[in-house]
Design a protein around this motif. Structure first.
Motif, PDB file in Angstrom:
ATOM      1  N   ARG A  40       0.829  -1.212   0.000  1.00 58.90           N
ATOM      2  CA  ARG A  40       0.000   0.000   0.000  1.00 58.90           C
ATOM      3  C   ARG A  40       0.863   1.262   0.000  1.00 58.90           C
ATOM      4  NH1 ARG A  40      -5.327  -1.541   1.055  1.00 58.90           N
ATOM      5  NH2 ARG A  40      -5.517  -3.623   1.925  1.00 58.90           N
ATOM      6  N   ARG A  41       1.894   1.268   0.831  1.00 57.74           N
ATOM      7  CA  ARG A  41       2.768   2.446   0.883  1.00 57.74           C
ATOM      8  C   ARG A  41       3.558   2.598  -0.412  1.00 57.74           C
ATOM      9  NH1 ARG A  41       7.814   3.276   4.972  1.00 57.74           N
ATOM     10  NH2 ARG A  41       8.394   5.380   4.345  1.00 57.74           N
ATOM     11  N   ALA A  42       4.010   1.471  -0.979  1.00 60.49           N
ATOM     12  CA  ALA A  42       4.753   1.530  -2.238  1.00 60.49           C
ATOM     13  C   ALA A  42       3.872   2.064  -3.363  1.00 60.49           C
ATOM     14  CB  ALA A  42       5.283   0.138  -2.598  1.00 60.49           C
ATOM     15  N   SER A  43       2.614   1.628  -3.420  1.00 62.80           N
ATOM     16  CA  SER A  43       1.687   2.106  -4.444  1.00 62.80           C
ATOM     17  C   SER A  43       1.446   3.603  -4.311  1.00 62.80           C
ATOM     18  CB  SER A  43       0.359   1.343  -4.350  1.00 62.80           C
ATOM     19  OG  SER A  43       0.537  -0.026  -4.626  1.00 62.80           O
ATOM     20  N   PRO A  84      -9.703   8.649  -7.139  1.00 66.56           N
ATOM     21  CA  PRO A  84     -10.064   8.582  -5.713  1.00 66.56           C
ATOM     22  C   PRO A  84     -10.823   7.308  -5.361  1.00 66.56           C
ATOM     23  CG  PRO A  84     -10.586  10.739  -6.630  1.00 66.56           C
ATOM     24  CD  PRO A  84     -10.260   9.854  -7.784  1.00 66.56           C
ATOM     25  N   ILE A  85     -11.620   6.813  -6.312  1.00 70.23           N
ATOM     26  CA  ILE A  85     -12.329   5.551  -6.066  1.00 70.23           C
ATOM     27  C   ILE A  85     -11.328   4.420  -5.933  1.00 70.23           C
ATOM     28  CG2 ILE A  85     -13.949   3.881  -7.062  1.00 70.23           C
ATOM     29  CD1 ILE A  85     -15.369   6.223  -8.416  1.00 70.23           C
ATOM     30  N   GLY A  86     -10.310   4.402  -6.819  1.00 75.98           N
ATOM     31  CA  GLY A  86      -9.272   3.387  -6.718  1.00 75.98           C
ATOM     32  C   GLY A  86      -8.494   3.490  -5.423  1.00 75.98           C
ATOM     33  N   ALA A  87      -8.188   4.723  -4.989  1.00 81.64           N
ATOM     34  CA  ALA A  87      -7.470   4.913  -3.729  1.00 81.64           C
ATOM     35  C   ALA A  87      -8.311   4.422  -2.545  1.00 81.64           C
ATOM     36  CB  ALA A  87      -7.110   6.387  -3.550  1.00 81.64           C
ATOM     37  N   ARG A  91      -7.616   1.139   0.128  1.00 84.68           N
ATOM     38  CA  ARG A  91      -7.649   1.197   1.590  1.00 84.68           C
ATOM     39  C   ARG A  91      -8.645   0.227   2.200  1.00 84.68           C
ATOM     40  NH1 ARG A  91      -8.053   6.695   0.315  1.00 84.68           N
ATOM     41  NH2 ARG A  91     -10.215   6.743   1.045  1.00 84.68           N
ATOM     42  N   THR A  92      -9.697  -0.132   1.466  1.00 88.00           N
ATOM     43  CA  THR A  92     -10.817  -0.814   2.106  1.00 88.00           C
ATOM     44  C   THR A  92     -11.082  -2.238   1.645  1.00 88.00           C
ATOM     45  OG1 THR A  92     -12.345   0.161   0.475  1.00 88.00           O
ATOM     46  CG2 THR A  92     -12.013   1.381   2.530  1.00 88.00           C
ATOM     47  N   LEU A  93     -10.717  -2.589   0.413  1.00 86.64           N
ATOM     48  CA  LEU A  93     -11.114  -3.890  -0.119  1.00 86.64           C
ATOM     49  C   LEU A  93      -9.970  -4.887  -0.134  1.00 86.64           C
ATOM     50  CD1 LEU A  93     -13.355  -3.188  -3.246  1.00 86.64           C
ATOM     51  CD2 LEU A  93     -14.074  -3.850  -0.960  1.00 86.64           C
ATOM     52  N   PRO A  94     -10.305  -6.181   0.074  1.00 86.69           N
ATOM     53  CA  PRO A  94      -9.345  -7.213  -0.306  1.00 86.69           C
ATOM     54  C   PRO A  94      -9.264  -7.228  -1.828  1.00 86.69           C
ATOM     55  CG  PRO A  94     -11.433  -8.186   0.408  1.00 86.69           C
ATOM     56  CD  PRO A  94     -11.527  -6.719   0.679  1.00 86.69           C
ATOM     57  N   LEU A  95      -8.073  -7.133  -2.376  1.00 82.65           N
ATOM     58  CA  LEU A  95      -7.939  -6.869  -3.802  1.00 82.65           C
ATOM     59  C   LEU A  95      -7.836  -8.124  -4.660  1.00 82.65           C
ATOM     60  CD1 LEU A  95      -5.353  -3.936  -3.602  1.00 82.65           C
ATOM     61  CD2 LEU A  95      -7.853  -3.838  -3.586  1.00 82.65           C
ATOM     62  N   GLY A  96      -8.114  -9.298  -4.099  1.00 81.68           N
ATOM     63  CA  GLY A  96      -7.881 -10.550  -4.806  1.00 81.68           C
ATOM     64  C   GLY A  96      -8.521 -10.651  -6.173  1.00 81.68           C
ATOM     65  N   ALA A 144      -7.467   1.985 -11.738  1.00 80.87           N
ATOM     66  CA  ALA A 144      -6.227   1.195 -11.701  1.00 80.87           C
ATOM     67  C   ALA A 144      -5.090   1.999 -11.084  1.00 80.87           C
ATOM     68  CB  ALA A 144      -5.850   0.742 -13.109  1.00 80.87           C
ATOM     69  N   SER A 145      -5.057   3.299 -11.378  1.00 81.39           N
ATOM     70  CA  SER A 145      -4.022   4.165 -10.829  1.00 81.39           C
ATOM     71  C   SER A 145      -4.105   4.218  -9.315  1.00 81.39           C
ATOM     72  CB  SER A 145      -4.166   5.571 -11.422  1.00 81.39           C
ATOM     73  OG  SER A 145      -3.303   6.481 -10.789  1.00 81.39           O
ATOM     74  N   GLY A 146      -5.297   4.465  -8.795  1.00 82.79           N
ATOM     75  CA  GLY A 146      -5.463   4.569  -7.349  1.00 82.79           C
ATOM     76  C   GLY A 146      -5.241   3.262  -6.620  1.00 82.79           C
ATOM     77  N   MET A 147      -5.626   2.138  -7.257  1.00 86.88           N
ATOM     78  CA  MET A 147      -5.532   0.840  -6.593  1.00 86.88           C
ATOM     79  C   MET A 147      -4.130   0.261  -6.629  1.00 86.88           C
ATOM     80  SD  MET A 147      -9.008  -1.134  -7.737  1.00 86.88           S
ATOM     81  CE  MET A 147      -8.398  -2.637  -6.992  1.00 86.88           C
ATOM     82  N   PHE A 148      -3.446   0.401  -7.776  1.00 96.16           N
ATOM     83  CA  PHE A 148      -2.194  -0.314  -7.970  1.00 96.16           C
ATOM     84  C   PHE A 148      -0.969   0.594  -8.012  1.00 96.16           C
ATOM     85  CE2 PHE A 148      -5.525  -2.911 -10.029  1.00 96.16           C
ATOM     86  CZ  PHE A 148      -5.443  -4.031  -9.215  1.00 96.16           C
TER      87      PHE A 148
END
Length: 270
Positions: A40-43, A84-87, A91-96, A144-148
């Protein structure tokens, strides 16, 4: 800590300029391995670094007339909403399952790039459907930007080439310009959530910006057929990297679930 940050930025910036991507696809794992950051911090750190790198790269393509500014604006509109949705999802979802869907999409794109050579002089004809499509592309790119922690160029560049008929250089320049507000939007959300050290992100970003112009120069020197194959190979490397991380995350989740179940089980003693 500074040396790993600088090295990460140089590698990410070179790829950013050459392929029109943010560079997060390599910066995230490098920050995890070399700077000992969690995912998370690296992303979040990668997203900060993408801003100066994309600015410098976009200037390089713009000077050479290889940006579709209207298309970039449409993509940016969708991306600013999606980032912002990706961010938040980060923070909130398991990303599997989301991660596996992303991996499958990248694999399809990589195979197409390797098998079908992009054109250098293609152009985009804007109509109602392409306009809507560009906004949707930006929205997906932003998520994708916010999540990864990526700029979204790994999605935007091949889609602009394959579905919208852009030439490869224009697609790269347009992608870099569009991802600037995307990365800014996601970064603001991450800073507010306390997920990123902005100073570290800027160290990576300054190094990336310095290397980005070299990548732009390589993009103009390499023939489109070779560039397409190289980009496809890069995406295959990303797919492999993300797959390993997805499998490790699933194993960690299963191990945690077993530990919780063991802790909740009634004791046979007594």
């Amino acid at each position: 800590m500074i040396l790993p940050l600088l090295a990460t930025g140089l590698v990410g910036g070179l790829l950013s300029g050459m392929f029109g991507v943010g560079g997060g696809i390599v910066m995230v794992p490098m920050l995890m391995w070399w700077a000992r950051m969690d995912q998370r911090r690296a992303s979040a750190t990668s997203l900060v670094a993408i801003v100066p790198s994309a600015v410098v790269g976009a200037v390089g393509y713009g000077i050479n007339g290889q940006i579709d500014y209207f298309a970039a604006a449409l993509i940016a509109v969708g991306a600013v909403v999606g980032a912002p949705i990706g961010a938040w999802l980060l923070r909130t979802l398991p990303l599997g399952w989301l991660r596996w869907m992303f991996i499958a999409g990248l694999l399809i794109i990589a195979v197409r790039l390797i098998l079908v050579a992009p054109e250098r002089g293609g152009s985009l004809e804007l109509d109602v459907l392409p306009i809507i499509g560009l906004v949707v592309l930006g929205f997906v790119m932003g998520i994708a930007s916010g999540m990864f922690g990526i700029g979204g160029g790994v999605i935007a560049v091949p889609v602009l080439i394959a579905l919208f008929g852009m030439g490869d250089l224009v697609a790269k320049g347009t992608s870099l310009l569009a991802m600037i507000p995307t990365a800014l939007s996601g970064t603001v959300a991450n800073v507010r959530a306390g997920m990123v050290d902005v100073r570290q992100g800027l160290i990576v970003g300054i190094a990336a910006a310095c290397a980005s112009l070299g990548g732009v120069a390589l993009a103009f020197l390499v023939p489109p057929q070779v560039a397409g194959v190289l980009f496809g190979i890069l995406l295959l490397a990303v797919v492999a990297q993300l797959s390993v991380r997805a499998v490790r995350a699933q194993r960690a989740a299963r191990a945690s679930a077993r530990e919780d179940a063991a802790a909740d089980a009634p004791s046979d003693r007594g």
